[in-house]
Design an enzyme around this catalytic site. Structure first.
Site, mmCIF file in Angstrom:
data_model
loop_
_atom_site.group_PDB
_atom_site.id
_atom_site.type_symbol
_atom_site.label_atom_id
_atom_site.label_comp_id
_atom_site.label_asym_id
_atom_site.label_seq_id
_atom_site.Cartn_x
_atom_site.Cartn_y
_atom_site.Cartn_z
ATOM 1 N N ARG A 22 89.444 -40.664 58.108
ATOM 2 C CA ARG A 22 88.454 -41.740 58.163
ATOM 3 C C ARG A 22 87.278 -41.580 57.195
ATOM 4 O O ARG A 22 86.357 -42.397 57.210
ATOM 5 C CB ARG A 22 87.919 -41.953 59.594
ATOM 6 C CG ARG A 22 89.005 -42.312 60.601
ATOM 7 C CD ARG A 22 88.441 -42.945 61.850
ATOM 8 N NE ARG A 22 87.638 -42.020 62.632
ATOM 9 C CZ ARG A 22 87.057 -42.329 63.792
ATOM 10 N NH1 ARG A 22 87.188 -43.548 64.285
ATOM 11 N NH2 ARG A 22 86.362 -41.432 64.454
ATOM 12 N N ASP A 23 87.307 -40.564 56.344
ATOM 13 C CA ASP A 23 86.228 -40.442 55.357
ATOM 14 C C ASP A 23 86.728 -39.746 54.090
ATOM 15 O O ASP A 23 86.100 -38.815 53.586
ATOM 16 C CB ASP A 23 85.042 -39.678 55.945
ATOM 17 C CG ASP A 23 83.768 -39.841 55.111
ATOM 18 O OD1 ASP A 23 83.690 -40.815 54.327
ATOM 19 O OD2 ASP A 23 82.857 -38.997 55.237
ATOM 20 N N LEU A 24 87.856 -40.218 53.577
ATOM 21 C CA LEU A 24 88.391 -39.624 52.352
ATOM 22 C C LEU A 24 87.540 -40.031 51.157
ATOM 23 O O LEU A 24 87.245 -41.206 50.960
ATOM 24 C CB LEU A 24 89.839 -40.071 52.134
ATOM 25 C CG LEU A 24 90.864 -39.587 53.158
ATOM 26 C CD1 LEU A 24 92.255 -40.061 52.759
ATOM 27 C CD2 LEU A 24 90.840 -38.071 53.281
ATOM 28 N N ASN A 28 85.095 -34.655 49.683
ATOM 29 C CA ASN A 28 85.748 -34.021 50.824
ATOM 30 C C ASN A 28 87.059 -33.334 50.449
ATOM 31 O O ASN A 28 87.949 -33.153 51.289
ATOM 32 C CB ASN A 28 85.977 -35.043 51.942
ATOM 33 C CG ASN A 28 84.702 -35.323 52.717
ATOM 34 O OD1 ASN A 28 83.759 -34.533 52.673
ATOM 35 N ND2 ASN A 28 84.653 -36.447 53.417
ATOM 36 N N THR A 70 82.535 -43.813 54.372
ATOM 37 C CA THR A 70 81.656 -44.014 53.226
ATOM 38 C C THR A 70 81.955 -45.374 52.623
ATOM 39 O O THR A 70 83.124 -45.697 52.366
ATOM 40 C CB THR A 70 81.892 -42.907 52.178
ATOM 41 O OG1 THR A 70 81.653 -41.629 52.796
ATOM 42 C CG2 THR A 70 80.971 -43.074 50.984
#
Length: 209
Positions: A22-24, A28, A70
Site C-alpha cells: 500500500r505504499d510502494l 521504500n 503516497t
C-alpha cells in the site's frame, strides 16, 4: 528494467504471503550490501495489510477505506477510497517504474494536490494509442521507444479486479522486451555495482538498470 523487475518480484513475494504493501515508492526499496548488492529489497511495512483469511482466501472488500500511501504513487482505487488488492500494488509499482525510467520522472512529480494528481492518472489512460500526455516540453513517456510495451502493462494492470490473480510473468516478459528495445540488458550490472561508480552505457534512457 532489471531493477524494475526486482521491485515487482519483491512485491510478488509479499502478495504470496497474503499481504499488500500500500505504499510502494522508490524510497521504500534498497539494495543489499556485499555479495547481496545486486538484490533489491522492499522496505517499510507500516501500512501493509493482511488481505487473506485463515484459509488463504482474499477477504471480502470493505465498502469504503481511507486514503493510504503516497499521492504520487497511489492507485486510482486508493484515490477513490475503494478497497485495494494486489492489483493496486502493481499500479503503484507501475508509477514507480515510470518515475525512475523516464528521464524527467513521472509527469505529476511536481504536483502536490491529490485531486490534480488523480486527474493526470486518469488522463494517462485516455489515449490508448500512444500513451502520452502532452505538457510543456514533455510527454508522459518522454523519448522512450517502448511505449507500446509499457502500454500493454498498464492495460493489463487496469483490467484486473480485486479478486483477480496477477500474471507477473506477463509483466516481466514485457519489461524484458522493453529493455531490448531501449538497447539495454536486464542482466547488466547496476550503477552501484560498477567498481568506479560510473553508470552503464546504454543507447537511450538507462532502462537496463
Amino acid at each position: 528494467m532489471g531493477a524494475g523487475i526486482q521491485c515487482l518480484e519483491a512485491c510478488q513475494d509479499l502478495h504470496k504471503y497474503g499481504f499488500i504493501h500500500r505504499d510502494l515508492k522508490p524510497a521504500n526499496y534498497a539494495c543489499g550490501l556485499g555479495d547481496k548488492k545486486r538484490i533489491i529489497y522492499i522496505l517499510d511495512f507500516g501500512i501493509a495489510r493482511k488481505i487473506t483469511n485463515l484459509k488463504g482466501e482474499l477477504k471480502a472488500p470493505r465498502q469504503t477505506v481511507r486514503f493510504k500511501g503516497t499521492i504520487r504513487f497511489a492507485s486510482i482505487s486508493c484515490h477513490n477510497n475503494t478497497e485495494m488488492g494486489p492489483k493496486d500494488d502493481c499500479e503503484s509499482w507501475y508509477y514507480l517504474l515510470l518515475d525512475i525510467a523516464v528521464p524527467r520522472g513521472i509527469i505529476w512529480r511536481s504536483v502536490s494536490d491529490k485531486n490534480e494528481v488523480l486527474k493526470l492518472k486518469q488522463q494517462l489512460r485516455k489515449d490508448k494509442r500512444v500513451r502520452t500526455i502532452l505538457v510543456p516540453q514533455e510527454a508522459a513517456l518522454g523519448a522512450m521507444k517502448c511505449k507500446a510495451e509499457l502500454g500493454k502493462v498498464m492495460d493489463y494492470i487496469d483490467s484486473l479486479k480485486y479478486f483477480d490473480h496477477v500474471d507477473y510473468e506477463f509483466i516481466y516478459k514485457e519489461l524484458t522486451e522493453c529493455a531490448k528495445i531501449e538497447g539495454g540488458d536486464i542482466n547488466e550490472p547496476y550503477d552501484w555495482e560498477k567498481p568506479d561508480g560510473t553508470a552503464p552505457t546504454v543507447k537511450t534512457t538507462g532502462l537496463s538498470s
